[in-house]
Scaffold this motif. Structure first.
Motif, short mmCIF file in Angstrom:
data_model
loop_
_atom_site.label_atom_id
_atom_site.label_comp_id
_atom_site.label_asym_id
_atom_site.label_seq_id
_atom_site.Cartn_x
_atom_site.Cartn_y
_atom_site.Cartn_z
N CYS A 1 5.21 4.06 11.30
CA CYS A 1 4.60 5.39 11.65
C CYS A 1 4.55 5.25 12.98
CB CYS A 1 3.84 6.46 10.84
SG CYS A 1 3.17 8.28 11.33
N GLY B 1 2.58 12.59 9.27
CA GLY B 1 2.75 12.08 10.33
C GLY B 1 4.79 11.89 9.81
N HIS C 1 -0.25 8.61 4.96
CA HIS C 1 -1.83 8.81 5.62
C HIS C 1 -2.40 10.34 6.30
CE1 HIS C 1 -3.96 7.88 9.81
NE2 HIS C 1 -4.87 7.23 8.25
N GLN C 2 -1.00 10.70 7.23
CA GLN C 2 -1.64 11.85 7.81
C GLN C 2 -0.45 13.14 7.55
OE1 GLN C 2 -4.53 11.84 10.95
NE2 GLN C 2 -5.95 11.19 9.71
N HIS D 1 -0.07 6.26 13.72
CA HIS D 1 -1.16 5.82 13.82
C HIS D 1 -0.74 4.45 13.41
CE1 HIS D 1 -1.98 9.50 12.32
NE2 HIS D 1 -3.23 9.65 13.49
N CYS E 1 3.94 10.58 6.12
CA CYS E 1 3.54 9.81 5.99
C CYS E 1 2.42 10.01 5.36
CB CYS E 1 2.87 9.42 7.27
SG CYS E 1 2.07 7.89 7.28
S1 FES Z 1 0.24 10.68 9.36
FE1 FES Z 1 1.27 8.28 10.04
S2 FES Z 1 0.10 6.74 10.00
FE2 FES Z 1 -0.75 8.24 10.26
#
Ligand code: FES
Lengths: 162, 121
Positions: B83, B48, B45-46, B86, B43
């Motif tokens: 995801c 995931g 974002h972080q 989050h 992901c």
């Molecule tokens: S790691 Fe995927 S939404 Fe945060």
């Protein structure tokens, strides 16, 4: 037989295995098999390409439509389709009034019973063909049938925070 | 690296997903309405497992001609996957984040040769 001769004969494949090996060599690799694909990749210089490793398989999520219906629900869907057909054929009269009353009454009670138990859902699905006029006609008729005025409905709604 | 064999198409049911590893890459392969899509499983974002969450219809707001809202509805054609960490939501067909199209998962080409499915890395 010396001990070294005995060791060689123990490692050596027997005659049948030798024949199978020679046949396989002459027959070659059959096309369309994974072995043929590997050879093809090797020819193209991709012998060192990494293998695909399957980590997880996630099955398809069950959709509401794929859930088996209780027999009663399935019959109700069939009846609803026939009623819709009667209305779109402009022939609503072909459904007996007593049948309509029974169905309306049962559906009213079913919806209220669900609501009482906290089972809230939209009374009409997204695919509904009900118009605003249809809804007003039915609401008015239902209020009249139980001898209620619109202001009483409004009062009840504000008291019960609905 | 070129084309990497994944499986036979008949082994891959519609709506199913496979998470595969090719070298250092973890990839989610989707079969959606008969088509295959593959995205990086990391992901944006972080990091995931972006391809392993819920598959859901896009939420859209429908407007009347005078621009008043009719409310929020689930789209009948556009699907996303979320995801599970989050909730970043990605478009099934493009891998773009549904709120900010500049943000996207790495997309991999999926080839179908006869019954064989390959991912191009
Ligand atoms: S790691 Fe995927 S939404 Fe945060």
């Amino acid at each position: 037989m010396s001990s070294s001769e005995r060791m060689v004969s123990a490692c050596e494949p027997d005659a049948a295995e030798k024949v199978a090996f020679v046949k396989a060599v002459f027959k070659g690799i059959e096309s369309g098999t994974e072995a043929a694909r590997i050879v093809e990749r090797k020819k193209q210089g991709e012998a060192a390409a990494p293998q695909v490793e399957l980590l997880r398989r996630i099955p398809a999520q069950p959709s509401p439509e794929s859930q088996p219906l209780h027999q009663l629900s399935a019959s109700m869907l069939a009846v609803a389709a026939e009623i819709e057909a009667a209305v779109s054929d402009d022939d609503p009269g072909r459904i007996d009034v007593r049948a309509q009353q029974a169905l309306m009454s049962a559906l009213c009670r079913l919806y209220a019973a669900n609501d009482e138990r906290g089972n809230h859902f939209d009374v009409l699905s997204e695919q509904t063909t009900v118009t605003a006029t249809d809804a007003m006609v039915l609401c008015g008729a239902l209020l009249k049938a139980v001898d209620l005025q619109v202001f009483e409905l409004a009062l009840w709604q504000s008291w019960s925070s609905r | 690296m070129g084309e990497q064999y994944v499986c036979k198409s008949f082994e891959f049911k519609d709506g199913e997903r496979r998470i595969i590893r090719i070298g250092d890459d973890e990839i989610g392969v989707f079969r959606h309405e008969g088509e295959f899509f593959a995205y990086s499983n990391y992901c944006v974002h972080q990091g995931g497992p972006a391809c392993e969450g819920l598959i859901i219809a896009r939420v859209e707001e429908r407007l009347r001609p005078d621009k008043t809202s009719m409310g929020l509805f689930f789209s009948e054609k556009d699907m996303s996957f979320a995801c599970p960490w989050h909730g970043y939501e990605y478009d099934m067909r493009t891998g773009q984040h549904i709120a900010d199209r500049r943000v996207r998962l790495r997309k991999y080409q999926v080839l179908q040769k006869g019954e064989d499915i390959y991912v191009v890395v």
